[in-house]
Enzyme design. Structure first.
Site, PDB file in Angstrom:
ATOM      1  N   GLU A  54      -1.853  -9.327   4.238  1.00  0.00           N
ATOM      2  CA  GLU A  54      -2.148  -9.416   2.800  1.00  0.00           C
ATOM      3  C   GLU A  54      -3.500 -10.066   2.592  1.00  0.00           C
ATOM      4  O   GLU A  54      -3.884 -10.969   3.326  1.00  0.00           O
ATOM      5  CB  GLU A  54      -1.034 -10.201   2.096  1.00  0.00           C
ATOM      6  CG  GLU A  54       0.233  -9.361   1.993  1.00  0.00           C
ATOM      7  CD  GLU A  54       1.430 -10.122   1.444  1.00  0.00           C
ATOM      8  OE1 GLU A  54       1.246 -11.228   0.917  1.00  0.00           O
ATOM      9  OE2 GLU A  54       2.540  -9.586   1.566  1.00  0.00           O
ATOM     10  N   LYS A  86      -4.427  15.156   0.335  1.00  0.00           N
ATOM     11  CA  LYS A  86      -4.460  16.487  -0.308  1.00  0.00           C
ATOM     12  C   LYS A  86      -5.609  17.282   0.319  1.00  0.00           C
ATOM     13  O   LYS A  86      -5.582  17.496   1.517  1.00  0.00           O
ATOM     14  CB  LYS A  86      -4.595  16.328  -1.819  1.00  0.00           C
ATOM     15  CG  LYS A  86      -3.379  15.599  -2.453  1.00  0.00           C
ATOM     16  CD  LYS A  86      -3.424  15.639  -3.961  1.00  0.00           C
ATOM     17  CE  LYS A  86      -2.175  15.069  -4.598  1.00  0.00           C
ATOM     18  NZ  LYS A  86      -2.220  13.604  -4.777  1.00  0.00           N
ATOM     19  N   THR A 133      -6.022  10.114  -3.547  1.00  0.00           N
ATOM     20  CA  THR A 133      -5.116  10.121  -2.413  1.00  0.00           C
ATOM     21  C   THR A 133      -5.910  10.608  -1.209  1.00  0.00           C
ATOM     22  O   THR A 133      -7.009  11.152  -1.351  1.00  0.00           O
ATOM     23  CB  THR A 133      -3.924  11.072  -2.645  1.00  0.00           C
ATOM     24  OG1 THR A 133      -4.427  12.329  -3.079  1.00  0.00           O
ATOM     25  CG2 THR A 133      -2.963  10.519  -3.669  1.00  0.00           C
ATOM     26  N   ARG A 175      -0.834  10.358   4.464  1.00  0.00           N
ATOM     27  CA  ARG A 175      -0.337  10.084   3.109  1.00  0.00           C
ATOM     28  C   ARG A 175      -0.770   8.680   2.704  1.00  0.00           C
ATOM     29  O   ARG A 175      -0.462   7.694   3.392  1.00  0.00           O
ATOM     30  CB  ARG A 175       1.187  10.194   3.110  1.00  0.00           C
ATOM     31  CG  ARG A 175       1.850  10.040   1.767  1.00  0.00           C
ATOM     32  CD  ARG A 175       3.224  10.669   1.794  1.00  0.00           C
ATOM     33  NE  ARG A 175       3.103  12.101   2.017  1.00  0.00           N
ATOM     34  CZ  ARG A 175       2.797  12.997   1.068  1.00  0.00           C
ATOM     35  NH1 ARG A 175       2.629  12.617  -0.178  1.00  0.00           N
ATOM     36  NH2 ARG A 175       2.673  14.277   1.354  1.00  0.00           N
ATOM     37  N   ASP A 219      -9.855  10.039 -11.388  1.00  0.00           N
ATOM     38  CA  ASP A 219      -8.826  10.239 -10.367  1.00  0.00           C
ATOM     39  C   ASP A 219      -9.131  11.582  -9.712  1.00  0.00           C
ATOM     40  O   ASP A 219      -8.847  12.635 -10.279  1.00  0.00           O
ATOM     41  CB  ASP A 219      -7.446  10.242 -11.041  1.00  0.00           C
ATOM     42  CG  ASP A 219      -6.319  10.501 -10.064  1.00  0.00           C
ATOM     43  OD1 ASP A 219      -6.600  10.945  -8.936  1.00  0.00           O
ATOM     44  OD2 ASP A 219      -5.155  10.272 -10.434  1.00  0.00           O
ATOM     45  N   TYR A 272       1.508  -8.076   9.238  1.00  0.00           N
ATOM     46  CA  TYR A 272       1.194  -8.397   7.835  1.00  0.00           C
ATOM     47  C   TYR A 272      -0.285  -8.725   7.709  1.00  0.00           C
ATOM     48  O   TYR A 272      -0.844  -9.419   8.565  1.00  0.00           O
ATOM     49  CB  TYR A 272       2.015  -9.606   7.363  1.00  0.00           C
ATOM     50  CG  TYR A 272       3.151  -9.181   6.463  1.00  0.00           C
ATOM     51  CD1 TYR A 272       2.893  -8.499   5.281  1.00  0.00           C
ATOM     52  CD2 TYR A 272       4.475  -9.445   6.797  1.00  0.00           C
ATOM     53  CE1 TYR A 272       3.926  -8.088   4.457  1.00  0.00           C
ATOM     54  CE2 TYR A 272       5.514  -9.041   5.971  1.00  0.00           C
ATOM     55  CZ  TYR A 272       5.238  -8.362   4.800  1.00  0.00           C
ATOM     56  OH  TYR A 272       6.246  -7.940   3.993  1.00  0.00           O
TER      57      TYR A 272
HETATM   58  N1  DSN Z   1       2.329  14.998  -6.618  1.00  0.00           N
HETATM   59  C1  DSN Z   1       0.912  15.204  -6.786  1.00  0.00           C
HETATM   60  C2  DSN Z   1       0.617  16.613  -7.122  1.00  0.00           C
HETATM   61  O1  DSN Z   1       1.351  17.454  -6.666  1.00  0.00           O
HETATM   62  O2  DSN Z   1      -0.334  16.901  -7.818  1.00  0.00           O
HETATM   63  C3  DSN Z   1       0.350  14.278  -7.743  1.00  0.00           C
HETATM   64  O3  DSN Z   1       0.981  13.065  -7.660  1.00  0.00           O
END
Ligand code: DSN
Length: 501
Positions: free
Chosen positions: A80, A287, A284, A293, A255, A78
């Protein structure tokens, strides 16, 4: 009886032993000792990912090094709070890991501050929203009251603060125009915690119309002007968004989850680099960025102290093992080879789009500047996006359906396919393969029809694919994947024999 690891080591000549595969087998062996069915599913997933062409724009394949950083005892701790400010003892090593990941992220993106705890993009957006609300709404109210401890506010002061926090305006890209659920879509908490407004793309061109956005922003006067997307195939001029935000008095939030890899790889620079222009940027990490992830928040210095309070304000305990993997991914993304990869993602997307157009397919906005494109299959083939998605899957291609702007088929059936190049580029594919992929997509679409319902009308989901088309498409997909093997270090036949009983 020998174990899988012993079998691999004894059956392989010493000069051929792969450290990566050795570690993989050892890891699966530990998993199988408790849950053989889970080890089997991991191997089946490797088989599934190896045998389907991955065109999902938001997915990728992270390195085995990134994966190795996640599978260890860091998950037990943990932590936090944030580095040197924890609610638990014994966090020194986690402090080092989180600080290292944050420093790597800052260097990678040229950011003033990085917060690397968010578990997903949706979490990162919530952290960002609440950091902005804290900085712009809560902090000035507390200053006026002369109190920093929320527990000491009177009931009336607390009610007033909560009412003000809950009535702020967010203006983001409409879901159907490519915005994300968390950008103020009514099904998401973002539209419930904010008084939420959406801007759309231009109906004719499908492009962002900055003058129209400015006009709307001057009317709405949002606290947060948000841009970024899940499904918009063009570059964004963030300098122009900065001007709009300054003019209407908004905080500019971006974003960049989809295109963070193109920012990290210096494909998007200058006006197209959101980190240079926005107050707060979320992304994120899995991607185009090709990490584990998870997600991060980057921000300008004045927002840092508020962003750092993401846990406990929004998040639970940070995932130290994933923060370690983020640090590894950020290091990878600072290399020349990653920068070449990022440029290739864009080149491949352009090549694929050009070939699709040549074959008579219809692309939203007529092309792409980034890693993705949207194919309007309703107008050329009379298929819903769901039918196209199903047809592709039946032929060995994974991709996802997507709404198009002002989509008459709604968010479930949709009219489009979203196609992205991050994963196939990681496999090493180039222009010749993009041509082949476009040709397979066209073949499958031409050979697919909606199934008929009992009433004699075309179904919205079910399809009929010509068997010869399906066979040919599968053969060509297999030929491509045979040349560009996912994780070539991993001997799938050995793993199947040992772990799928
Ligand atoms: N699931 C993502 C996407 O495919 O664009 C966004 O959250």
């Amino acid at each position: 009886m020998s174990t899988p690891l012993q079998k691999y080591l004894s059956g392989t000549s010493p000069d051929k032993i792969s450290p990566a595969f050795t570690a993989y087998v050892a890891n699966l062996q530990e998993v199988a000792a408790v849950g053989p069915e889970i080890a089997a599913s991991i191997v089946k997933e490797l088989e599934a990912q190896r045998s389907h062409l991955k065109l999902i724009a938001s997915e990728n394949y992270c390195s085995l090094n990134v994966q190795a950083a996640m599978g260890n005892l860091l998950t037990d701790k943990y932590a936090e709070g944030y580095p040197s400010h924890r609610y638990y003892g014994g966090c020194n090593n986690i402090d080092d890991i989180e600080s290292a990941a944050a420093e790597e992220a800052k260097a990678l993106f040229g950011a003033e501050h990085a917060y690397v705890q968010p578990h997903s993009g949706a979490d990162a957006n919530l952290v960002a929203y609440w950091a902005i609300l804290s900085a712009k709404i809560e902090a000035p109210i507390l200053e006026k009251i002369g109190e920093t401890n929320l527990s000491k506010l009177t009931d009336a002061q607390w009610a007033d603060l909560r009412a003000k926090l809950g009535n702020q305006r967010l203006m983001g890209l409409d879901y159907y125009s490519g915005g994300h659920l968390t950008h103020g879509y009514r099904q998401n908490v973002s539209a419930r915690m904010f008084d939420s407004y959406s801007y759309t793309v231009d109906k004719e061109t499908g492009l962002l119309d900055y003058d129209a956005i400015e006009k709307q922003a001057m009317e709405v006067k949002p606290l947060i002007l948000l841009t970024g997307y899940s499904a918009y195939p063009r570059a964004i001029n963030f300098r122009r968004f900065r001007e709009i935000a300054d003019k209407c008095g908004a905080v500019l939030m971006v974003d960049m989850a989809h295109f963070a890899g193109l920012v990290a790889g210096k494909v998007f620079t200058g006006d197209e680099n959101p980190v240079a222009w926005a107050d707060v940027v979320t992304t994120t990490t899995h991607k185009t960025l090709r990490g584990p992830r998870g997600a991060i928040v980057l921000c300008k210095a004045p927002f840092a102290e508020f962003v750092n309070k993401g846990c406990p304000l929004v998040l639970g305990g940070p995932l130290a093992h994933v923060m370690a993997a983020k640090a590894i991914a950020f290091k990878e993304a600072r290399t020349d080879s990653y920068r070449q990869y990022a440029h290739k993602v864009q080149e491949n997307a352009r090549a694929l789009a050009a070939e699709c157009l040549k074959l008579g397919l219809k692309l939203q906005t007529g092309g792409t500047d980034n890693h993705l494109m949207l194919i309007d299959i309703q107008s050329t083939h009379g298929l819903t996006g769901r039918q196209g998605e199903n047809a592709m899957f039946e032929c060995g291609i994974t991709l996802n359906r997507n709404s198009l702007p002002f989509d008459p088929n709604g968010a479930w059936w949709t009219s489009g396919l979203r196609v992205g190049t991050p994963a196939v580029t990681t496999l090493g594919m180039g222009a010749a393969e993009m041509k082949e992929i476009a040709s397979i997509i066209k073949l499958v679409l031409d050979g697919t029809k909606p199934a008929m319902t009992e009433k004699g009308t075309p179904a919205k989901g079910k399809i009929v694919i010509e068997p010869a088309v399906q066979a040919e498409a599968k053969k060509r997909v297999a030929a491509l994947l045979g040349k560009f093997v996912l994780y070539p270090e991993l001997d799938l036949d050995f793993l199947k024999a040992e772990f799928i009983k």
